[in-house]
Design an enzyme around this catalytic site. Structure first.
Site, PDB file in Angstrom:
ATOM      1  N   ARG A 293      19.263   2.307  -8.506  1.00 41.83           N
ATOM      2  CA  ARG A 293      19.177   3.767  -8.454  1.00 41.83           C
ATOM      3  C   ARG A 293      20.553   4.403  -8.620  1.00 41.83           C
ATOM      4  O   ARG A 293      20.646   5.632  -8.605  1.00 41.83           O
ATOM      5  CB  ARG A 293      18.604   4.192  -7.113  1.00 41.83           C
TER       6      ARG A 293
ATOM      7  N   ARG B 210      14.653  13.973  -2.818  1.00 40.95           N
ATOM      8  CA  ARG B 210      14.470  12.745  -3.614  1.00 40.95           C
ATOM      9  C   ARG B 210      14.672  13.032  -5.095  1.00 40.95           C
ATOM     10  O   ARG B 210      15.271  12.240  -5.822  1.00 40.95           O
ATOM     11  CB  ARG B 210      13.076  12.153  -3.361  1.00 40.95           C
TER      12      ARG B 210
ATOM     13  N   LYS C  54       5.682   3.973 -10.928  1.00 37.51           N
ATOM     14  CA  LYS C  54       6.368   2.674 -11.033  1.00 37.51           C
ATOM     15  C   LYS C  54       5.639   1.604 -10.212  1.00 37.51           C
ATOM     16  O   LYS C  54       5.404   0.503 -10.693  1.00 37.51           O
ATOM     17  CB  LYS C  54       7.821   2.779 -10.513  1.00 37.51           C
TER      18      LYS C  54
ATOM     19  N   ARG D  41      -0.772  11.782  -2.022  1.00 36.66           N
ATOM     20  CA  ARG D  41      -0.844  10.328  -2.173  1.00 36.66           C
ATOM     21  C   ARG D  41      -1.170   9.610  -0.857  1.00 36.66           C
ATOM     22  O   ARG D  41      -0.669   9.963   0.197  1.00 36.66           O
ATOM     23  CB  ARG D  41       0.507   9.836  -2.704  1.00 36.66           C
TER      24      ARG D  41
ATOM     25  N   ARG E 188       3.068   8.190   3.398  1.00 41.27           N
ATOM     26  CA  ARG E 188       4.489   7.988   3.678  1.00 41.27           C
ATOM     27  C   ARG E 188       5.103   9.220   4.338  1.00 41.27           C
ATOM     28  O   ARG E 188       4.804  10.346   3.960  1.00 41.27           O
ATOM     29  CB  ARG E 188       5.230   7.678   2.381  1.00 41.27           C
TER      30      ARG E 188
HETATM   31  P1  AMP Z   1      10.746   4.473  -2.947  1.00 38.60           P
HETATM   32  O1  AMP Z   1       9.638   3.776  -2.230  1.00 38.60           O
HETATM   33  O2  AMP Z   1      11.280   3.693  -4.097  1.00 38.60           O
HETATM   34  O3  AMP Z   1      10.378   5.893  -3.312  1.00 38.60           O
HETATM   35  O4  AMP Z   1      11.961   4.582  -1.900  1.00 38.60           O
HETATM   36  C1  AMP Z   1      11.828   5.284  -0.682  1.00 38.60           C
HETATM   37  C2  AMP Z   1      13.208   5.582  -0.117  1.00 38.60           C
HETATM   38  O5  AMP Z   1      13.905   4.349   0.160  1.00 38.60           O
HETATM   39  C3  AMP Z   1      14.149   6.352  -1.035  1.00 38.60           C
HETATM   40  O6  AMP Z   1      13.950   7.752  -0.976  1.00 38.60           O
HETATM   41  C4  AMP Z   1      15.513   5.944  -0.468  1.00 38.60           C
HETATM   42  O7  AMP Z   1      15.790   6.600   0.753  1.00 38.60           O
HETATM   43  C5  AMP Z   1      15.275   4.472  -0.157  1.00 38.60           C
HETATM   44  N1  AMP Z   1      15.567   3.596  -1.327  1.00 38.60           N
HETATM   45  C6  AMP Z   1      14.687   2.809  -1.994  1.00 38.60           C
HETATM   46  N2  AMP Z   1      15.284   2.125  -2.978  1.00 38.60           N
HETATM   47  C7  AMP Z   1      16.588   2.503  -2.938  1.00 38.60           C
HETATM   48  C8  AMP Z   1      17.730   2.153  -3.722  1.00 38.60           C
HETATM   49  N3  AMP Z   1      17.636   1.297  -4.770  1.00 38.60           N
HETATM   50  N4  AMP Z   1      18.912   2.720  -3.410  1.00 38.60           N
HETATM   51  C9  AMP Z   1      19.033   3.575  -2.365  1.00 38.60           C
HETATM   52  N5  AMP Z   1      17.997   3.967  -1.595  1.00 38.60           N
HETATM   53  C10 AMP Z   1      16.773   3.420  -1.874  1.00 38.60           C
END
Ligand code: AMP
Length: 214
Positions: free
Chosen positions: A87, A171, A13, A126, A160
């Site tokens: 989400r 996740r 994404k 990554r 990360r």
């Molecule tokens: P991402 O970079 O999108 O993989 O997000 C990393 C982490 O941030 C996720 O595993 C969640 O802990 C938190 N997170 C990001 N976006 C959301 C969202 N829309 N709702 C809830 N938690 C989020």
């Protein structure tokens, strides 16, 4: 044009959002990036969400909806790419309300489909450029031998804290439990389009481009 990129962690994404920003002057709204920024700048909210993020669980709807609301007040440019948001169904409802208050609509929801085994490999290998965000992979796209990012020349690369097998399990479970119901939701609204996220990056890019141009 406002779109959502939907898919499990590691589906690509962020990579596709970066391409769309460059090509179509759109604005990427990644709640993951916003939360990581809050953490690294040490805000109260950043401290609250740090452990939750590392575990791989979702942070509260209230926090992420607040972050998105703030960003929607800024410049719209060529439209928004929602990356990692919504989400949950509550977030999807909130987004619909926020867009309608602005007189905007959601034009498409694009699902990037990738099977779980491929996600593990993508995630644990990554790394990203700390300056421009270019994504590298230890096996398929290693950091250049001179230690400089091929896009911006940056020399700092990040991994990360949640890009490990243990967090990824949580996740993925969160994705299937709380996010995948959005596929049915947007299908019912006739917004959902599917793309093979395992195809080469330029093929995925072309498929998304064709959807947006249609
Ligand atoms: P991402 O970079 O999108 O993989 O997000 C990393 C982490 O941030 C996720 O595993 C969640 O802990 C938190 N997170 C990001 N976006 C959301 C969202 N829309 N709702 C809830 N938690 C989020």
């Amino acid at each position: 044009m406002n779109i959502i990129l939907l898919g499990p962690p590691g589906a690509g994404k962020g990579t596709q959002a970066r391409i769309l920003m460059e090509q179509r002057d759109m604005i990427q709204l990644s709640t993951g990036d916003m939360l990581r920024e809050a953490r690294s700048s040490g805000t109260e909210m950043g401290k609250v969400v740090a452990d939750v993020m590392d575990s791989g669980a979702l942070v509260t709807d209230e926090i992420v909806i607040g972050l998105i609301r703030e960003k929607l007040e800024g410049d719209k440019k060529g439209g928004f790419i929602f990356d990692g948001f919504p989400r949950t169904l509550a977030q999807a409802d909130a987004l619909e309300g926020l867009l309608s208050d602005m007189g905007e609509t959601l034009d498409a929801v694009i699902e990037l489909r990738v099977r779980d085994e491929a996600l593990v490999d993508r995630i644990v290998h990554r790394a990203t450029c700390g300056n421009c965000g270019e994504v590298y992979h230890d096996k398929t796209k290693p950091i250049p031998a001179d230690g400089k990012c091929s896009v911006c020349g940056g020399t700092e690369f990040k991994r990360r804290a949640d890009d490990n097998e243990e967090s990824l399990k949580t996740r993925l479970m969160e994705y299937y439990k709380k996010t995948s119901p959005l596929l049915g939701y947007y299908h019912a609204k006739k917004k959902l389009q599917r793309v093979d996220g395992l195809a080469e990056m330029h093929v995925v890019k072309a498929a998304i481009g064709a959807i947006l141009d249609a």
